[in-house]
Design a protein around this motif. Structure first.
Motif, PDB file in Angstrom:
ATOM      1  N   PRO A   1     -11.510  -5.116 -41.350  1.00 32.14           N
ATOM      2  CA  PRO A   1     -12.115  -6.143 -42.217  1.00 32.14           C
ATOM      3  C   PRO A   1     -13.345  -5.662 -42.974  1.00 32.14           C
TER       4      PRO A   1
ATOM      5  N   HIS B   1      -7.552 -13.450 -50.194  1.00 28.96           N
ATOM      6  CA  HIS B   1      -6.935 -12.559 -49.215  1.00 28.96           C
ATOM      7  C   HIS B   1      -5.407 -12.642 -49.223  1.00 28.96           C
TER       8      HIS B   1
ATOM      9  N   ARG C   1     -12.841  -4.866 -46.691  1.00 25.52           N
ATOM     10  CA  ARG C   1     -12.200  -5.892 -47.517  1.00 25.52           C
ATOM     11  C   ARG C   1     -12.957  -6.050 -48.843  1.00 25.52           C
TER      12      ARG C   1
END
Length: 215
Positions: free
Chosen positions: A82, A26, A85
Motif C-alpha cells: 500500500p 483504487h 499506491r
C-alpha cells in the motif's frame, strides 16, 4: 542490486476524468490500450530482470495489479504494498471541485498542497520513504531476498521514490513530468550509490538550478 520502477498501463481515469466521479480511484480498470501496453512491457521487463530471481512490490490498486498480472512474470516474491499506491485524492470526486483543486494545486505546488480528505505530495513522500527504508534493509540483510526488485506503481509515486532515493530538491521534483503509462525507470546500485538509467522529462528547469543526473 537493481530496482525497476514501472508505471501501470493506461487506465480508465487516464482517458475519462469523469470516471473518478462514479468509480473509486483504487478500482479503476485498465483500458484495452492499457492491457496491450502491459503485455508489450512484459518482455522488456523480463529482459531488465535477467536470469536471476525478482521480488515484486505492487500497489494494491486494480490497475497496477492487473498490469503486473499481464507482464507474465514468475516472481519469487509478490508483495501487495500500500505504501506505493497513488496519491489519495479523497473518495468519489466531484468534477467541479476537482478542477478547482487542480488549479489551486498547480499554483500552490504539488508537493505541499494537501487535497481535502486526501494527501499532499509530502504525505506520499513520507510513506515512500518508509517503504524504501524497509526495502533497503531487506536487500542488504536478508540473503534470501532477491537483489532485483520490480515496483509497479503510479506516476507521482515513482517520481517521489526517486526524489527520496537521490535526495532531489522539492523544486526539482515539481519540475518533472510523470513517466508515460507502462514506462519504466531502472535504478542500479554500483557499490557506492544508486544510479538512474535516464532522466524524467522536465516541463521547466528547476528554479534552484539542481539537475537529475550528475554532470
Amino acid at each position: 542490486m537493481r530496482i525497476i520502477l514501472l508505471r501501470h498501463g493506461q487506465s480508465l481515469g487516464n482517458v475519462d476524468e469523469l470516471a473518478y466521479c462514479r468509480i473509486p480511484d483504487h478500482a479503476l480498470p485498465l483500458t484495452e490500450t492499457g492491457e496491450k501496453q502491459a503485455r508489450t512491457a512484459g518482455p522488456v521487463i523480463r529482459d531488465l530482470i535477467g536470469d536471476g530471481p525478482v521480488a515484486a512490490y505492487v500497489s494494491p490498486y486494480r490497475r497496477t495489479k492487473r498490469t503486473f498480472e499481464l507482464l507474465g512474470l514468475d516472481a519469487e516474491r509478490i508483495v501487495t504494498e500500500p505504501r506505493v499506491r497513488e496519491q489519495d485524492w479523497g473518495n468519489l470526486q466531484d468534477p467541479v471541485q476537482q478542477e478547482m483543486l487542480k488549479h489551486q494545486r498547480h499554483a500552490f505546488g504539488h508537493f505541499f498542497f494537501r487535497l481535502p480528505n486526501g494527501e499532499s505530495g509530502a504525505d506520499v513522500d513520507d510513506r515512500v520513504a518508509a517503504f524504501l527504508d524497509g526495502l533497503t534493509v531487506r536487500m542488504h540483510e536478508d540473503e534470501a531476498h532477491p537483489k532485483t526488485v520490480l515496483v509497479v506503481s503510479h506516476g507521482l509515486t515513482i517520481r517521489l521514490l526517486c526524489r527520496r532515493l537521490f535526495d532531489w530538491s522539492i523544486d526539482l521534483f515539481e519540475s518533472l513530468s510523470n513517466p508515460d503509462t507502462c514506462e519504466n525507470r531502472v535504478l542500479d546500485h554500483d557499490g557506492t550509490g544508486w544510479k538512474l538509467d535516464r532522466p524524467f522529462d522536465q516541463w521547466r528547469d528547476s528554479p534552484d538550478g539542481t539537475v537529475q543526473l550528475p554532470l
